[in-house]
Design an enzyme around this catalytic site. Structure first.
Site: not given
Length: 147
Positions: A69, A114
């Site tokens: 992460e 995106g």
């Protein structure tokens, strides 16, 4: 002829800057250090020691997920404008090999970047280049809160 992937990174930074931003966090507590920024990847290392092992002497899966992460979120944040920030909304990890000592190296690469979401793949390998953990991280791109 091979295609060179386009860099997803919009923000120029340095390894020293990334490591400095990690001060006083879990990243430093586990010994994670950013080591390389490539055209389409971000890399960091983490020791397999008392900070990152579980009681049976193996690298703790949670430590691997923290490394994954850390890499994916940091890489994602290099891809967004200053008024946006990436935050993790889902992570999965498959632990495929144990590690008992040495250093593992994680490499994050974008699968999708995106405007509203990112998906990053993070491979964690041992010193011999063998896959220890494969992880996929989904990030949401949100407005940066005023400080």
């Amino acid at each position: 002829m091979t295609d060179t992937p386009a860099s997803p990174f919009r923000t120029a930074t340095t390894i020293d800057r990334l490591n400095a931003l990690s001060r006083d966090t879990a990243i430093v507590a586990l010994g994670i250090e950013f080591t390389e920024i490539g055209p389409d990847f971000l890399r960091a290392t983490m020791p397999v020691d008392a900070r990152t092992r579980q009681p049976y002497g193996l690298l703790h899966g949670g430590a691997s997920v923290l490394l994954a992460e850390t890499l994916g979120s940091t890489a994602g944040n290099l891809c967004v404008p200053e008024d946006r920030i990436c935050v993790g909304i889902e992570i999965n990890a498959n632990h495929v090999r144990g590690a008992r000592e040495g250093v593992v190296t994680g490499t994050a690469r974008a699968l999708h970047v995106g405007a509203g979401t990112h998906v990053w793949e993070i491979r964690i390998e041992d010193a011999r280049g063998r896959l220890v953990c494969i992880s996929r991280l989904t990030l949401a791109v949100v407005a940066r809160a005023a400080r």
